[in-house]
Design an enzyme around this catalytic site. Structure first.
Site, mmCIF file in Angstrom:
data_model
loop_
_atom_site.group_PDB
_atom_site.id
_atom_site.type_symbol
_atom_site.label_atom_id
_atom_site.label_comp_id
_atom_site.label_asym_id
_atom_site.label_seq_id
_atom_site.Cartn_x
_atom_site.Cartn_y
_atom_site.Cartn_z
ATOM 1 N N ARG A 126 43.852 -70.767 46.000
ATOM 2 C CA ARG A 126 45.295 -70.960 46.116
ATOM 3 C C ARG A 126 46.085 -69.919 45.331
ATOM 4 O O ARG A 126 47.283 -69.738 45.568
ATOM 5 C CB ARG A 126 45.667 -72.372 45.672
ATOM 6 C CG ARG A 126 45.304 -73.446 46.692
ATOM 7 C CD ARG A 126 45.584 -74.842 46.164
ATOM 8 N NE ARG A 126 44.603 -75.258 45.177
ATOM 9 C CZ ARG A 126 44.636 -76.409 44.525
ATOM 10 N NH1 ARG A 126 45.638 -77.253 44.726
ATOM 11 N NH2 ARG A 126 43.690 -76.732 43.654
ATOM 12 N N LYS A 173 41.335 -66.720 38.671
ATOM 13 C CA LYS A 173 42.566 -67.360 38.227
ATOM 14 C C LYS A 173 42.707 -67.342 36.706
ATOM 15 O O LYS A 173 43.804 -67.084 36.179
ATOM 16 C CB LYS A 173 42.597 -68.799 38.735
ATOM 17 C CG LYS A 173 43.719 -69.650 38.188
ATOM 18 C CD LYS A 173 43.776 -71.015 38.837
ATOM 19 C CE LYS A 173 42.534 -71.838 38.561
ATOM 20 N NZ LYS A 173 42.648 -73.209 39.118
#
Length: 453
Positions: free
Chosen positions: A17, A24
Site C-alpha cells: 500500500r 516501508k
C-alpha cells in the site's frame, strides 16, 4: 530494569500500500527511518538484544535498525503467514531465555520507551502477557480489548465481535510483552485454524489464560501507537511527531513564533531562550545554543549555531557550518564546512565554503570563497578583525591576515599579510562622451535592422 529483555521487531511487510521502491520501514519520519525510531525506543527501555524480522530490503532494514548498546540479529521471514508466524521466525533468539520479550512493529515510529516500560512492569508484577491498548472514538476496524475483573480475557476482532463488544473503545495496538520463560511454549501453541489459515499473535491472550496464566492490558496514547500503511499516513505521523517535539522544545524555553511552520529532525538540539521565526527547517545534525536567533525561511543541516548567534532570513547552513557565539550569517548567505568566528559577520548575498573566518571580521555583500578548482576543494583562512569588501572573490587556497583589508571588487589569489590593504582589480578609466557614442551606434543598428524587415 534489572530484568533481561529481548525486543522482537516485525519489519518484513511487502509495503504494497506504500507503493514504494523500498521497504516501508525505511521511509523517514523527522529525517530518520521509521525502524530506527522504534529501535531507539526499545533501546531506551533497557533491552539487551533485538531480533529484527525482515523481508524486503533485508540488509538495508538491518543496517537502519542498528542501535548502540543493543545486540541486533536479523531473521528473514520468507513467507507471510500472520503475526504469530512472524514472531516465531525469531525463535532462535527467543530460545535464549530472556526475562521479558517485547513485540513491536517497525512502522510505529511514535512509540516511546515509557510505553514499553509500562508493559515490562506488568510482566514484573506477575503477568504472563501484557497487551498494549489505546482508547479511540473511532474503533472501527480494530480488535477490541475485552476485560473482566482487571484481566484481559480476549482480543475480539471486529468481524467476530458482538454488537455489544463493538461498543468497546479500548483497542489493540498490536504491541505486547510476554514472559520470556513462557514465550516460546505459548507462541508454539498458536494455531492457524481460521479462515485465512494464518497464525495470529492475538490468540496468545486466550492461550495464556487456558494455561492458567494472567493476562493484562495497559494503555498508551492513540497517537503513540499509530502505524503507517501509505504515504498519507506517513505524512500524518510526521505531523504528529513534529507537534510533539515542538511542544517539548517550547516547554524547555525555546520561543517559536509560528511553531506549525518550523520543521525539526529527530536529533535537533535547541537551547534555552533561542528564538525561532516562521518557516525554518532543521535537517539532521543541527545544534542551536542558548539565545540564538533564527530568522524566517532559513535552512540548516549538520550545523552548529553558537550562543547568541544570528542567522537569516533566507540563510542556508550546509554540513560543517559552525557559527561561534554572537556571530551572524545574514540573508541569502550560504555557509558550508566553515567556521564563523565569535562576533564575525557574513551579512548578505555571500558564499563561504571550506573556510575559517576569524573573530569580529566582516564579510561584505556578494563576497565569495572560490573553494573548488573542478577537482579538489581548498581552504580560505581569514584572520581576526579583517574586512572583506563587497563583491570580492577569494581564490583558495589563500590566507588573509588579521586586520587586513580587501578592497571591494577584488579578486585575491595571493596571501594578504596582517594589516595590509589588497586590491585585485583593474584601474578605473573615464572616457568622456563614449557612452553617448555607444548608445547612438546601438540605436542606429536597431533602426537598420527594423527597416530591413
Amino acid at each position: 530494569m534489572s530484568r533481561s529483555c529481548l525486543a522482537v521487531i516485525l519489519a518484513a511487510g511487502d509495503s504494497t500500500r506504500m507503493r514504494s521502491s523500498m521497504s516501508k520501514v525505511l521511509h523517514p519520519v523527522a529525517g530518520r527511518p521509521m525502524i530506527a525510531h522504534v529501535m531507539a525506543a526499545v533501546a531506551s527501555t533497557g533491552v539487551s538484544a533485538a531480533a529484527l524480522v525482515v523481508g524486503r530490503d533485508a540488509d538495508a532494514v538491518a543496517k537502519a535498525g542498528a542501535v548502540e548498546g543493543v545486540t541486533v540479529e536479523a531473521f528473514l521471514q520468507a513467507e507471510r503467514r500472520g503475526t504469530g508466524h512472524a514472531v516465531l521466525t525469531a525463535k532462535d533468539a527467543i530460545a535464549h531465555g530472556y526475562d521479558d520479550v517485547l513485540i513491536a512493529y517497525g512502522d510505529v515510529p511514535l512509540v516511546t520507551s515509557a510505553t514499553f516500560t509500562l508493559a515490562r512492569e506488568g510482566l514484573a508484577d506477575g503477568a504472563d502477557v501484557v497487551v498494549i491498548g489505546f482508547h479511540t472514538d473511532k474503533p472501527t476496524g480494530y480488535g477490541r480489548l475485552l476485560v473482566e475483573n482487571g484481566e484481559l480475557i480476549a482480543i475480539r476482532e471486529e468481524k467476530d465481535a458482538s454488537e455489544e463488544e463493538r461498543k468497546v473503545t479500548w483497542c489493540n495496538s498490536g504491541l505486547m510483552a510476554i514472559d520470556g520463560r513462557k514465550a516460546l511454549s505459548l507462541l508454539e501453541k498458536i494455531s492457524n485454524n481460521n479462515a485465512k489459515g494464518e497464525y495470529y499473535l492475538t490468540d496468545l491472550v486466550e492461550i495464556a489464560r487456558a494455561d492458567g496464566g494472567r493476562v493484562v492490558a495497559v494503555d498508551a496514547p492513540e497517537t503513540e501507537v499509530a502505524g503507517c500503511n501509505n504515504r498519507a499516513e506517513l505524512a500524518a505521523l510526521e505531523r504528529l511527531w513534529q507537534e510533539r517535539r515542538r511542544h517539548e522544545l517550547m516547554l524547555s524555553g525555546v520561543t517559536m513564533v509560528a511553531p506549525e511552520t518550523v520543521f525539526l529532525s529527530y536529533d535537533t538540539e535547541i537551547g534555552q531562550d533561542a528564538f525561532i521565526e516562521p518557516n525554518v527547517f532543521f535537517g539532521p545534525g543541527v545544534k542551536v545554543e542558548a539565545g540564538a536567533l533564527i530568522h524566517a525561511f532559513s535552512h540548516m543541516e549538520r550545523a552548529h549555531i553558537g550562543a547568541g548567534a544570528e542567522i537569516g532570513p533566507f540563510a542556508r547552513l550546509r554540513p560543517g557550518a559552525t557559527l561561534l557565539s554572537k556571530s551572524k550569517v545574514g540573508n541569502f548567505c550560504e555557509v558550508k564546512n566553515a567556521e564563523i568566528g565569535e562576533g564575525a559577520k557574513v551579512n548578505h548575498l555571500t558564499y563561504i565554503g571550506d573556510a575559517f573566518i576569524g573573530a569580529h571580521s566582516n564579510i561584505g555583500a556578494g563576497a565569495i570563497t572560490c573553494n573548488y578548482d573542478g577537482v579538489n576543494k581548498h581552504q580560505t583562512r581569514i584572520g581576526a578583525n579583517a574586512f572583506i569588501g563587497s563583491n570580492s572573490s577569494l581564490v583558495a587556497p589563500v590566507s588573509i591576515g588579521d586586520g587586513a583589508y580587501v578592497a571591494s571588487g577584488s579578486v585575491i589569489t595571493e596571501d594578504v599579510p596582517a594589516d595590509a590593504l589588497a586590491l585585485g582589480r583593474a584601474r578605473q578609466e573615464i572616457k568622456p562622451e563614449r557612452a553617448k557614442v555607444i548608445r547612438e551606434r546601438a540605436l542606429a543598428f536597431k533602426a537598420a535592422k527594423k527597416a530591413a524587415k
